[in-house]
Each structure stands twice: as structure tokens, then as C-alpha cells.
Design a protein around this motif. Sequence first.
Motif, mmCIF file in Angstrom:
data_model
loop_
_atom_site.group_PDB
_atom_site.id
_atom_site.type_symbol
_atom_site.label_atom_id
_atom_site.label_comp_id
_atom_site.label_asym_id
_atom_site.label_seq_id
_atom_site.Cartn_x
_atom_site.Cartn_y
_atom_site.Cartn_z
ATOM 1 N N TYR A 198 0.863 -1.230 -0.111
ATOM 2 C CA TYR A 198 -0.173 -0.172 -0.225
ATOM 3 C C TYR A 198 0.874 1.150 0.026
ATOM 4 C CZ TYR A 198 -4.767 -1.844 0.435
ATOM 5 O OH TYR A 198 -5.782 -2.607 0.110
ATOM 6 N N TRP A 201 1.910 2.088 -3.573
ATOM 7 C CA TRP A 201 0.275 2.187 -4.317
ATOM 8 C C TRP A 201 0.007 3.853 -3.911
ATOM 9 C CZ3 TRP A 201 -3.971 3.829 -1.048
ATOM 10 C CH2 TRP A 201 -4.890 4.211 -1.808
ATOM 11 N N LYS A 202 0.302 4.277 -2.569
ATOM 12 C CA LYS A 202 -0.060 5.604 -2.348
ATOM 13 C C LYS A 202 0.878 6.581 -2.982
ATOM 14 C CE LYS A 202 -0.068 9.514 0.012
ATOM 15 N NZ LYS A 202 0.838 10.563 0.304
ATOM 16 N N TRP A 205 0.308 7.210 -7.122
ATOM 17 C CA TRP A 205 -0.738 8.163 -7.264
ATOM 18 C C TRP A 205 -0.434 9.587 -6.910
ATOM 19 C CZ3 TRP A 205 -3.689 10.420 -3.762
ATOM 20 C CH2 TRP A 205 -3.908 9.713 -2.444
ATOM 21 N N THR A 234 2.066 -5.993 -5.449
ATOM 22 C CA THR A 234 2.035 -4.432 -5.956
ATOM 23 C C THR A 234 0.872 -4.316 -6.813
ATOM 24 O OG1 THR A 234 3.592 -5.079 -7.828
ATOM 25 C CG2 THR A 234 4.580 -4.146 -5.954
ATOM 26 N N VAL A 236 -2.131 -0.875 -8.486
ATOM 27 C CA VAL A 236 -2.418 0.463 -8.677
ATOM 28 C C VAL A 236 -4.009 0.645 -8.273
ATOM 29 C CG1 VAL A 236 -0.764 1.285 -10.091
ATOM 30 C CG2 VAL A 236 -2.754 0.536 -10.982
ATOM 31 N N ILE A 244 -7.676 3.957 -10.020
ATOM 32 C CA ILE A 244 -6.623 4.700 -10.501
ATOM 33 C C ILE A 244 -7.095 5.874 -11.523
ATOM 34 C CG2 ILE A 244 -5.771 3.223 -12.388
ATOM 35 C CD1 ILE A 244 -3.648 5.257 -10.147
ATOM 36 N N LEU A 261 4.311 0.270 -12.267
ATOM 37 C CA LEU A 261 3.912 -0.916 -11.898
ATOM 38 C C LEU A 261 4.635 -1.904 -12.286
ATOM 39 C CD1 LEU A 261 1.778 -2.750 -9.889
ATOM 40 C CD2 LEU A 261 0.199 -2.421 -12.058
#
Length: 399
Positions: A198, A201-202, A205, A234, A236, A244, A261
Motif C-alpha cells: 500500500y 500504491w499511495k 498516485w 504490487t 495501482v 486509478i 507498476l
Amino acid sequence: MSSWVDHAIWWHVYPLGFGRLDKLRHWLDYAVEMGVNGLQLGPIFASETHGYDTIDHFRIDPRLGDEASFDALIADCRARGLRVLLDGVFNHVGRGFPVPDPSWLRGTVFEGHSGLVELDHDSPDVRDYVVRVMKHWLARGADGWRLDAAYAVPPQFWRAVTERVRGEHPGAWFAGEVIHGDYVTYLRESGLDSITQYELWKAIWSSLNDGNFYELAWALDRHDKVLEAGAPLTFVGNHDVTRIASKLTDERHVGHALAVLFTVGGVPSVYYGDEQGYRGVKEDRAGGDDEVRPPYPDLPSDLAPYGWPTYRLHERLIGIRRRHAWLAHARTTATELTNTAVALTSTSPEGDRRLVTLLNVGDDPYTFKLDLNGLRVIEGSGPAPTVPAHSWFILAAEA
């Protein structure tokens, strides 16, 4: 870690939104053509509502099908070389779960959700039950487990359970849902193969939205340390977050997110709908997940035409990932960095392979200064090292 995971790329489906298991079988060729080689399923066991309030871990949810439906789906996946990852909800159960003994429960609800009652992970009976469930479905053809809310479970519980399961299923793969905290320590103490990334991911974006690639560089430095302990999952997008395409403030940057990614270490997962550019906002209310857990049409031919360019982009990027399978263990460093431009250099652990992803979210072209000798553009249009505004390139030493 099982060697097959080095090549794994998942297509993540939430079945209670997507549709019945028999319907999902009609989408397996679509998944294979995209390039993935694994099907990551959300909850499929009997539950009261959304799947995470399980009432019987040994029974397929009747809204999805039955035992024969599961067997047929597994057979179709096997015929196409697709691995299958199941969603194991073992931190809590639904209120209708038939508890054999009160000692199974802690007597608390999970994170304020009144329909979710927490199991007592100090109970030997609970540990034995989870082992039985895992072995049962692995014997039926599954390849591993994504463990829901793993962060709420003592890591020693997972170690005790997985050691017993691996005794019969040494190739099984276990990925725990961990949102915050010390990923490295949790991986090492739990004995799990993977955690949900996570933090990355954060950063993906957020750095794109804010024009702040320093955040991404910082997250990737931490990501490299996680890779030393396991193989992070992993993504998105997934069933719990805003898509996304909706999360990004500039739709031109979807490709940037996907490029990251598929060119950094870990085990990538594509959430169904993201490959078609679906939009959807996760809201903190009853029914707030509905937008990100939608039904799919009966057949791929029923999809709207506007989503196919995004699908083709996934196809190309997954193709790059599969031609460079070493990326699963790659370490990635920001070798040139500004707020709005970054060169991400991914190298193999042995240091003998290199791939560079150039990102530019600025309003002007950016000319990178790093040494790109021996590399050529394999995705993106234009001559490196100058990347047009709001564009990106991937370079590698391909003939």
C-alpha cells in the motif's frame, strides 16, 4: 518462495461483483491475451453479504455457484496455465458463523463493523481450523492464499499455520494484507511470502497528482528493503480503493502509473476494470464499495469500445514484464530526479541487467542527462533522452 511466483502477474477479480464463477470462465482467454498468468479471486465462500463476513469456509457461496462451478473454473485455469489465488478471511467471521465453542471468538467486532466478529488467534482450535481450510482448497487446485486483514493477526499465528500447510503443499504462496506499519518485520516474523504494498500504491498516485517524484523515490527506497524480506504484492487498484483512473487528477498520467507498476520489483496485480479504464470512487459509507466492485458483461465482446486502448497498454506493459522476468526481484533507484521528472533505473540483484523508466509530468519536454548508452526505447514514442510533456518512456537493452 515458490519459483513460479517470479513469473506471476495476477488479474484480480471480485467475484460477488463480477458475476458467477461459470461466467468468469468466459473471461479467462481475455485474461490470458492481456498477458497475465494468474487469477486472484476475492471471497468465494459462503457469506452473509459482501464475502468478508464468512459463514462457511468449506462451501462456495451459492450466489457464485457450487463445488462443480469451482472445479470447472480450476480446470479451465489449468488448461490455460493460470495460477489461482484465493482470498482467505481468517481474522474474523460473519455473525452467522456456527462457532463450535465460545473460545473461538475474542468477543469483539472488527474495526467497528458489527457484522464481523474477531476470531481468537490464541486458540489452538482456530489454528487447526484455518490449516484445514487452507489444505482443503489447495488440494482442490488453488495455488495460494491472499490473507485478508493479516495486519490484525499476530504474525506468529501465520507462521504456525503456514508451516503446517507447506508440509503438504510446499509450492503454496501466501500474501498478507498489510496496510500500514513495518512491512519488513511483519514479513520476517509471520513467515509469509508477501504483503500488499500500500505504501508504494499511495506514492504512485500521490506523486503523479502532486508533481512530487521525491515521494516516489523515497517509497521505492523503502520498497527495495521490503524486497529483501519477501515479494510484495504490487498494484495501482484493488477492491478496497478508488480506481486509478478516478484517483489521478490528470488522466494523461494513467500510463505513468502503470509503467511504474510493471517495471519495479514485486508481484504485480491488475484489478478487473482497471485494464479497461473503468472509473469508480470508494466511499466510506454503506454500499460505498459498489462503484469499485461492478458487474462485468457476459462476454468480452460486450465491453464498450473506449476501454480497449487501456487494455492494449496493459498488454504491452505486461509483455515487457514477462520478457524481463528478473524485474520481480529488481531494485529500483531514482537516478535523476526533479519534482516533475524522474528516471527510475531498475537493476537485477546480480547487477547484470538494467531497465530505465523515464517519467515526465511537467508541461514542457524534459531532457534527461543520465547515461542511456546501450539502451533503446521499447515503449513510448519519440527519441530519448527527451521526454515530451506528460509522457513516459521505457528503455532496455533489447535487440
